[in-house]
Scaffold this active site. Structure first.
Site, short mmCIF file in Angstrom:
data_model
loop_
_atom_site.label_atom_id
_atom_site.label_comp_id
_atom_site.label_asym_id
_atom_site.label_seq_id
_atom_site.Cartn_x
_atom_site.Cartn_y
_atom_site.Cartn_z
CB SER A 9 -0.91 0.03 1.25
OG SER A 9 -1.97 0.92 1.06
CG ASP A 22 -6.34 -2.37 -3.92
OD1 ASP A 22 -7.03 -1.76 -3.16
OD2 ASP A 22 -5.22 -2.48 -3.99
CG HIS A 44 -5.45 -2.05 -0.04
ND1 HIS A 44 -4.98 -2.04 -1.09
CD2 HIS A 44 -5.03 -1.43 1.07
CE1 HIS A 44 -3.91 -1.04 -0.81
NE2 HIS A 44 -4.07 -0.78 0.66
#
Length: 316
Positions: free
Chosen positions: A181, A267, A296
């Site tokens: 991320s 995601d 995610h």
């Protein structure tokens, strides 16, 4: 052909135009020179920890502008030289976590450096931002690229590599930078700014093809940017101009290290097409992993962790 297979095939050919301006390289050259003038002033303090097979330290060094950046530095107790090392960058709003989180690496003989990003965990943010201070980190300094939050974060984490190069126990030819991320976005940017790492692993990275990502995302830090645009529509052009200096789309061709990128087709935070747009501009040796039905939370998949352990073991 299944729908997701066609989706991946389409993304593999998606290569958006770059948004970098003529002074992109000058901006980053000047930033790196400014950083080099600042002494690292690293400091290690031994930590007592119940796992006795390791040596654990609190590390502190000066990040951009002199802000203290803190993290864990963990060594296998038996090995004292020629250690490969993994630098780990955490996600947005998170922190470096517990020393125990890294035992899967240390038990294999890797040193670990896990950093708290500025404003997260034990790393403060001593910046005096003139704009965006009433929002979250992605907005801090948004109207001035020279004071923008991510300029400082990228350099803070590049200096983690500088720290390792001061350590006699580390094999400087076997350094991996790894994040997911926000941490994945940082890993790509740092790899562009510093070619010394042998290996780069970026799971569902952020700050990728930002203009598209803002249009496609459903949640995450980019929502704050979208809300900012809604409140200040007269600043949209200026903000997108500034963001172009921090977009991994414009960093991608600068990466020289072997790179693996993970992409999740479901995601809602870091949209898959935006990540493919960056991946397709990387010219270094590279590979990608796609999870068609995952969001995610790629880092929480056991098989993905096992595959990553294997990948690092084979390439570092």
């Amino acid at each position: 052909m299944l729908y997701f297979e066609q989706q991946i095939k389409d993304y593999e050919t998606y290569k958006p135009p770059l948004t970098k301006t003529e002074d992109f390289y000058t901006f980053w050259d000047d930033t790196l020179k400014e950083s080099e003038q600042l002494p690292l002033q690293s400091n290690l303090v031994k930590e007592e920890y119940p796992i006795k097979q390791i040596d654990a330290y609190k590390v502190t060094y000066q990040g951009f502008g002199g802000t203290p950046i803190r993290g864990h530095y963990i060594l296998p107790q038996e090995a004292k030289e020629n250690l490969p090392c993994i630098i780990l960058y955490h996600g947005y709003g998170m922190d470096k976590g517990s020393i125990s989180d890294y035992m899967k690496w240390v038990i294999q003989g890797f040193a670990v450096l896990a950093i708290d990003n500025r404003g997260h965990g034990e790393s403060s943010d001593d910046s005096g931002y003139m704009t965006g201070t009433n929002g979250t980190w992605v907005l801090h300094g948004i109207l001035d690229k020279a004071e923008y939050y991510y300029r400082k974060v990228y350099i803070d984490n590049k200096r983690a590599i500088d720290f390792l190069f001061t350590r006699p126990e580390i094999d400087k030819s076997r350094i991996c930078i790894y994040g997911g991320s926000m941490g994945g976005g940082i890993a790509l940017a740092v790899a562009a700014l510093d070619n010394r790492p042998k290996l780069v692993i970026a799971d569902v990275p952020n700050m990728c093809n930002i203009e598209l990502a803002i249009q496609l995302k459903l949640e995450g830090s980019l929502v704050s940017l979208e809300n900012y645009f809604a409140r200040y529509p007269e600043q949209v052009q200026q903000v997108f101009h500034n963001l172009s200096y921090f977009d991994n789309l414009n960093f991608a061709s600068m990466i020289k290290s072997k790179t693996r990128v993970t992409i999740a087709l479901k995601d809602p935070v870091c949209p898959p097409q935006s990540i493919f747009g960056v991946y397709n501009h990387i010219q270094a040796e590279k590979s990608y992993v796609v999870y068609p039905f995952t969001g995610h939370n790629v880092g929480g998949i056991s098989s993905h962790l096992d595959d990553t352990l294997t990948y690092v073991g084979e390439n570092l």
